[in-house]
Design an enzyme around this catalytic site. Structure first.
Site, PDB file in Angstrom:
ATOM      1  N   ASP A 159     -10.570  -2.923   2.406  1.00 53.61           N
ATOM      2  CA  ASP A 159     -10.730  -1.980   1.309  1.00 53.61           C
ATOM      3  C   ASP A 159     -12.232  -1.816   1.073  1.00 53.61           C
ATOM      4  OD1 ASP A 159     -10.311  -0.180  -0.696  1.00 53.61           O
ATOM      5  OD2 ASP A 159      -8.860  -1.393  -1.779  1.00 53.61           O
TER       6      ASP A 159
HETATM    7  C1  BGC Z   1      -9.374   1.705  -3.188  1.00 51.97           C
HETATM    8  C2  BGC Z   1      -8.530   2.194  -2.036  1.00 51.97           C
HETATM    9  C3  BGC Z   1      -9.134   3.434  -1.426  1.00 51.97           C
HETATM   10  C4  BGC Z   1     -10.559   3.119  -1.018  1.00 51.97           C
HETATM   11  C5  BGC Z   1     -11.262   4.257  -0.328  1.00 51.97           C
HETATM   12  C6  BGC Z   1     -10.836   1.629  -2.846  1.00 51.97           C
HETATM   13  O1  BGC Z   1     -11.620   1.396  -3.976  1.00 51.97           O
HETATM   14  O2  BGC Z   1      -8.891   0.442  -3.592  1.00 51.97           O
HETATM   15  O3  BGC Z   1      -7.211   2.430  -2.461  1.00 51.97           O
HETATM   16  O4  BGC Z   1      -8.358   3.872  -0.361  1.00 51.97           O
HETATM   17  O5  BGC Z   1     -11.294   2.762  -2.171  1.00 51.97           O
HETATM   18  O6  BGC Z   1     -11.575   5.268  -1.184  1.00 51.97           O
END
Ligand code: BGC
Length: 704
Positions: free
Chosen positions: A260
């Site tokens: 993530d």
């Molecule tokens: C979130 C994800 C997301 C990623 C990319 C993160 O902060 O937890 O769900 O896909 O950012 O934007």
């Protein structure tokens, strides 16, 4: 792809594991190595060796980035573009928790299909969706992004989303590769606080939290994203048990893993990695392929390989998976795949797509309460008050390409019927002339709830009652003797005990581009509501976590008249939810009868069928969701009091009876032990069928 892999230098291979923001490619680094760029320890070489891009705004931007990249890179392996297309690209669909309320997985597939068609015109290849995290705690802001509390329902929706995105193959134009997230157990963040630690027993993990991700992968999702949280004290991003033992060894997943946002570097803050180098080492060893947003691989993997602390084969495996994904996406043939402004102009936000959004919204409203005031009489004079009366912010969180100003407001769609409207949150904001206007109305619609930014990532709340004294608006309507209908906007279950005096309550969630138009159809009875809650609504925050598929305990509470004090209960509130999982009213009444089993004995290799008659007493035609739950009375470990195993959404005309049939197989009776072994128990089972997890006819059978 192996041949290509062998032509790459170690640096070039490592580059494939890096995912950076698009602006970095466009910036002129000879002019500016400061701020963010410096923090990431980046230079031109690193940027132009990296493998993928996070977030892209348009075809034009994608083409610009890809062109610049290819002209600067020796190996000319195209960048892959990923983005969060969560509930639509520009045509926005109901937020996932709302979509799940439709209990119609075909709609999930449809939303994903249109999202893929629209998003791919901007050159996006991978979407970070679906989120298959189970939510049992409404304090958690990300409840809005998932499909609720149930493993089966969430799994079915996650599967349908993957099918919709990937369609007939990720190589084809208009299709996206799906990245299921957040692996694993992210929804179990302690106390519902985002990014918090997770404590899950293996039993909880296997039985409740893993099945939905698994279903998405079985549907072919090509990527999986690790979660921010820890599991067993180890950050999921560097968790060997999750990324290797479960994903690779047990589930035979051959796709790409991705962190993530910055989560590999965050292992330092967790206290699991000593520094960025240690984080890189732990990530690659645990099985993390792509590092999103942080750059520990770019900075340290080469040293780690040269010093033999990391085996080159681990890097090669990861790079190969990424190259194969690029190949399967067709990027080697066409690095600009998808990016097409002309096509975008034709299909993005087309009337047809918007109509589909409305179709999805229609089925996703949940009628929580109705004393008969709904559907509204067309001739009624309406007042609409509350923060959403004139607001266009009803498309919901995580719709970053969505055009907020594009949509009709609730007041606009009712047009001439509206005699008074105001965005007040509190009765005290109404002047005496406002009050005089309200007095003229036949009915007051209260468009209230949470703002979209009060749910979503990093938007947990400890108090899940209605914010900003909005309950005073219901009290006001009651006081002046006007019937009122609450239109509840929220991204999570709320505690709404102080508005139960409303004549009707419609759970609206955030329905996307056609929120208001679809809502009008429901309120006026053009559409009979058919949504059902995918998550329990508690009566009090103190009951949380409250979910339907709990265990019985050794001292279950039966009822007050039982008179036993030493049972599992509270002194100040009962154990029941305000609105249970699976609950939702219709303008019609459906009567269930005649639950029949083809046999009351089932053997391992046989199935039994279960049928039930559903009569629509009227006065409207409509859909009903027929839900089947099972209980295993005695297990090798304790089993839930009920578990959803199947459902069907059926259209039944008024005065019509339909017989619905389900089949139960051994798989429905099986479950996983904490060891990971799948087992079943010979003995008695209860099958329950009805239209809510607490309105069920039941019958027993035994497995021999
Ligand atoms: C979130 C994800 C997301 C990623 C990319 C993160 O902060 O937890 O769900 O896909 O950012 O934007």
């Amino acid at each position: 792809m192996k041949t290509l892999l062998n032509t790459l230098t170690i640096k070039e291979k490592i580059g494939q594991l890096a995912q950076l923001s698009p602006f970095l490619f466009i910036k002129n680094l000879s002019v500016e190595v400061a701020g963010y760029v410096r923090e990431l320890h980046l230079d031109n070489d690193k940027i132009f060796s990296s493998g993928s891009v996070l977030g892209i705004g348009s075809a034009e931007e994608m083409i610009q980035v890809q062109q610049k990249y290819l002209s600067n890179s020796r190996h000319k392996i195209p960048l892959m573009f990923m983005a969060d297309i969560i509930h639509g690209y520009k045509t926005i669909f109901p937020v996932p928790i709302a979509l799940a309320s439709s209990w119609n997985p075909d709609l999930a597939k449809l939303t994903a299909r249109i999202s893929a068609l629209e998003a791919s015109t901007s050159g996006i290849h991978v979407t970070f969706s679906p989120m298959a995290d189970i939510s049992r705690d409404p304090r958690w802001g990300r409840v809005v992004e998932g499909f609720g509390e149930d493993p089966y329902l969430s799994g079915v929706f996650a599967e349908s989303m993957v099918q919709g995105y990937q369609n007939d193959g990720i190589e084809k134009p208009g299709n996206l590769a799906a990245c299921v997230k957040h692996f694993a157990g992210y929804g179990a963040s302690e106390a519902g606080r985002d990014y918090n630690s997770v404590e899950l027993s293996r039993m909880q993990l296997f039985q409740f939290y893993l099945p939905a991700y698994k279903k998405a992968l079985d549907a072919g999702a090509r990527l999986i994203m690790s979660a921010f949280n820890t599991l067993d004290g180890i950050p999921c991003t560097t968790n060997n048990f999750l990324l290797r033992e479960i994903l690779r060894d047990k589930w035979k997943f051959s796709g790409v893993t991705i962190s993530d946002y910055d989560s590999l570097q965050q292992t330092i803050a967790h206290g699991y990695a000593l520094n960025r180098k240690d984080a890189a080492k732990k990530g690659i060893i645990a099985g993390l392929d792509i590092e999103m947003a942080s750059t520990t691989y770019l900075s340290f993997l080469e040293d780690l390989i040269n010093s033999k602390e990391v085996d080159l084969a681990l890097l090669d495996d990861a790079v190969l998976r990424i190259l194969e994904l690029k190949r399967d996406l067709g990027l080697f043939e066409n690095p600009y795949k998808g990016a097409d402004q002309d096509l975008a102009a034709k299909i993005v936000l087309s009337e047809e797509n918007l109509d589909k959004s409305q179709e999805c919204a229609r089925e996703s409203f949940v009628l929580l309460q109705n004393n008969g005031i709904l559907p509204l009489d067309f001739t009624k004079k309406i007042a609409i008050i509350g923060p959403y009366a004139n607001s266009r912010k009803t498309i919901g969180p995580w719709s970053w390409h969505g055009l907020r100003d594009y949509h009709e407001t609730i007041t606009e769609v009712f047009a001439k019927q509206v005699i008074f409207t105001s965005n007040v949150s509190d009765q005290n904001e109404l002047s005496s002339s406002d009050m005089a206007e309200l007095e003229k109305a036949d009915v007051i619609l209260l468009a209230i709830g949470e703002f979209a930014r009060e749910s979503g990532e990093a938007h947990s709340r400890s108090d899940i009652t209605l914010p900003r004294n909005q309950a005073s608006l219901v009290a006001l309507a009651n006081r002046i003797g006007k019937p009122c209908v609450v239109l509840l906007h929220n991204g999570r279950p709320l505690v709404i005990e102080n508005i139960l005096n409303a004549d009707a309550i419609v759970e609206c969630w955030f329905m996307g581009s056609r929120h208001a138009l679809a809502l009008k159809e429901i309120l006026l009875g053009k559409v009979n509501p058919s949504g059902k809650l995918p998550i329990t609504f508690p009566k009090s925050i103190g009951q949380v976590p409250l979910y339907y598929n709990h265990f019985n305990t050794g001292r279950p509470f039966i009822n007050e008249s039982d008179g036993n004090e030493y049972v599992s209960k509270y002194l100040d509130i009962d154990n029941l939810p305000r609105f249970p999982f699976g609950f939702g009213l219709s303008y019609s009444k459906f009567h269930f009868s005649n639950l029949k089993l083809s046999s009351d004995i089932m053997t391992k290799n046989e199935s039994i069928s279960v049928s039930i008659d559903v009569f629509n007493e009227g006065p409207y035609d409509g859909y009903e969701v027929i839900q089947l739950y099972l209980r295993d009375y005695v297990g090798q470990i304790v089993r839930p009091v009920k578990e959803l195993k199947a459902f069907q959404k059926i259209y039944i005309a008024k005065q019509e009876t339909k017989t619905i049939t389900f089949t139960i197989t051994l798989a429905d009776l099986s479950y996983m032990l904490p060891s990971g072994e799948t087992v079943h128990d010979n003995g008695e089972f209860c099958v329950m069928v009805g239209n809510s997890s607490n309105e069920l006819l039941h019958s027993n059978f035994s497995l021999r």
